[in-house]
Enzyme design. Structure first.
Site: not given
Length: 601
Positions: A399, A396, A392-393
């Site tokens: 991205h 980020h 998940h992180e």
């Protein structure tokens, strides 16, 4: 007596498991030098007052100058905060955070004349300035966004006043953060093996997944009884934050604090209300899941502390950090070699702060200044949930990396509405990978249960949080005070609505509102739910359509804030202005329930 498991001090953690914070500043002295430089340079902003409409050259020179100062301010703020997050009890970095915050407010105050002055320029004249070919085209979206918000931007004097109260407005969040990370202490309990362990934020999830019901119950009660001792203080702190939002919404002439927050990304209010309505329409899926969990756990009564333990008791998935990195790398292969190359770079070059230590900020996040590289804070525990947190992180982080690499500074910072898409798309791809490679009936059931848990915690629970925020902010708008009792009553009723009649809504859960950090960034959490829905759609496209979908997705990651978030997602193939992505995601949940029932029920 058994030994109490204590957290290591920061200097006891191996260097390879710490982030390379020196990539921002090698020393605190370097930080101070930039702090002093910015303190002086930002005073030059006022020399441009009254001159922004003189010519396109003057305007673009000013905008480029502010970009450079903003980059410096970003580094100053992020370094101070991340050093403080390494050990929130360290007074040296508490002081740096305070100084950075004060400087940030002063910078905002110096900059406060800009939007009112730009709006004072006749629109036709501003449009003419924007047609210049002197580099101003980089600021096209920024300037058009200002025009869009024209009715909510005040006079220069009022803008300066609002900027000056910015530091004071951060007080509720700062109080909660210090209380939650440094002051509150939780009791010790005996774990499954009879060892005394102190409950911490980082250990809470792992303890709540324990096979031993006593451990789960004592952890649950230990956490919430600790918050309950301070319920009135926490209610007053939350109330102050909601009132702060109402103040700014009124000052800026928005109908509500919700619409003020949504306007930042030009998100229609219907996106928020559609989410709640779509989830309400499909609440039977959550009730069905709760009933299935109760049946498979063979419990006469299912309690709130039974919601996280794996249904498949015979599967024990202990996953160390090195194994987790490889699992994430394998799961994200469909995104292609370029994406995987960036992921490896993050693994190998100090992007990640891995383990919990004394005083370290709880939870997980990704953050980093433009021109350096992203950073990821973890509090890694050896379980599947933390593997997904890593995925998940890093979603980020990649991205941010892709956006910073592609976009000029003014368009690089993407909005939070799209941020959760990148992170949860990674989770969805990882889950599909894990499901595809297992043949074991019980391990597959375990993974399906985990996937169902993501629907529960991300789509349903975050929507419940979003509804709680909408209700409580409306209460304040209507003149009601938010007391500990009223907040607990609202929260209890929402739990009854979202979880149904097959579970006991324990009184302790009424205090859960008091420990949610995101409530201090109002109307943020709904984006986890919308992001999850979009991620399910995008991950399905990537797996089914291959390179064309990957290319569209990588274009989305590189988009930054160059377009409105709704348009960025449309470009990737998902229309969040409708209920369709939410309903489609919930169809996936229905199929998972069918499969789980077939496997085990």
């Amino acid at each position: 007596m058994a030994n109490v498991a204590k957290l290591p001090k920061r200097n006891e953690v191996e260097q390879k498991y710490k982030w390379a914070i020196e990539d921002i500043y090698k020393t605190d002295e370097d930080w101070q030098n930039d702090y002093n430089f910015l303190s002086e340079e930002m005073k030059k902003l006022s020399s441009y007052k009254g001159k922004l409409g003189e010519s396109a050259d003057t305007l673009v020179t000013f905008l480029k100058f502010t970009d450079e100062l903003s980059k410096k301010a970003e580094k100053i703020i992020i370094y101070a905060n991340q050093k403080s997050h390494e050990d929130t009890t360290n007074s040296t970095y508490q002081n740096l955070v305070s100084k950075a915050s004060t400087l940030s407010v002063a910078f905002s105050s110096q900059f406060s004349f800009v939007e009112p002055e730009l709006l004072s320029i006749p629109e036709e004249q501003l449009e003419e300035l924007m047609k210049s070919k002197n580099g101003i085209e980089v600021y096209d979206k920024y300037l058009h966004d200002i025009l869009r918000k024209k009715e909510h931007i005040l006079s220069p004097e009022m803008e300066e006043l609002l900027a000056d109260v910015g530091e004071m407005a951060e007080t509720p969040d700062n109080i909660f953060s210090m209380f939650n990370n440094a002051d509150i202490k939780f009791p010790e309990i005996e774990d499954e093996d009879g060892n005394k362990v102190e409950i911490t934020h980082g250990r809470y999830s792992n303890l709540m997944q324990s096979k031993n019901r006593r451990v789960r119950k004592e952890t649950f009660e230990g956490i919430y009884s600790s918050y309950g001792k301070y319920k009135n203080t926490l209610a007053a702190t939350y109330h102050a934050n909601v009132k702060k939002e109402a103040f700014f919404a009124k000052a800026r002439k928005y109908p509500s604090s919700l619409e003020m927050r949504l306007s930042e990304g030009n998100i229609p209010k219907t996106v928020y209300t559609n989410l709640i309505e779509a989830v309400h329409d499909n609440m039977s899926l959550m009730y069905r899941y709760v009933a299935l969990r109760k049946k498979l756990l063979k419990l006469d009564e299912l309690h709130m502390y039974d919601l996280y333990t794996p249904i498949v008791a015979d599967v024990d998935m202990k996953i160390n950090y090195e194994e987790a990195k490889q699992m994430v790398l394998d799961g994200l292969k469909p995104l292609g070699e370029r994406y995987q190359g960036i992921l490896r770079e993050g693994y190998d070059n100090g992007w990640i702060d891995v383990y919990e230590n004394e005083g370290k900020r709880s939870g997980a996040y990704s953050w980093g200044p433009y021109g350096t590289h992203p950073y990821v804070l973890l509090n890694y525990q050896d379980d599947l949930n933390n593997v997904f947190t890593l995925a998940h992180e890093m979603g980020h982080a990649i991205h941010s990396y892709s956006s910073d690499e592609t976009q000029p500074y003014i368009n690089a910072e993407y909005l939070i509405f799209v941020a959760e898409v990148a992170s949860t798309c990674n989770e969805a791809l990882l889950m599909q990978h894990l499901l595809s490679k297992t043949e074991d009936k019980y391990q597959k059931a375990y993974l399906i249960n985990y996937f169902l848990e993501q629907f529960k915690s991300t789509l349903f629970r975050q929507t419940m949080f979003a509804e709680f925020e909408m209700i409580t902010h409306n209460m304040v708008a209507e003149g009601e005070a938010l007391t500990a009792d009223s907040l607990c009553e609202v929260y209890h009723k929402l739990n009854e609505l979202y979880f149904g009649k097959d579970i006991v809504i324990d009184k302790d859960i009424d205090m859960e509102w008091s420990r949610i950090p995101h409530f201090y960034t109002p109307f943020y959490v709904y984006q986890y739910a919308t992001g999850y829905s979009a991620a399910i759609a995008l991950s399905t496209k990537i797996l089914e359509e291959g390179q064309s979908a990957v290319d569209a997705y990588m274009g989305f990651l590189q988009g930054g804030s160059s377009k409105d978030p709704i348009d960025l997602l449309k470009g990737a193939g998902v229309d969040m202005a409708t209920k369709e992505p939410i309903n489609d995601a919930l169809k996936v949940m229905s199929k998972l329930l069918d499969e789980m029932e077939e496997l085990l029920a």
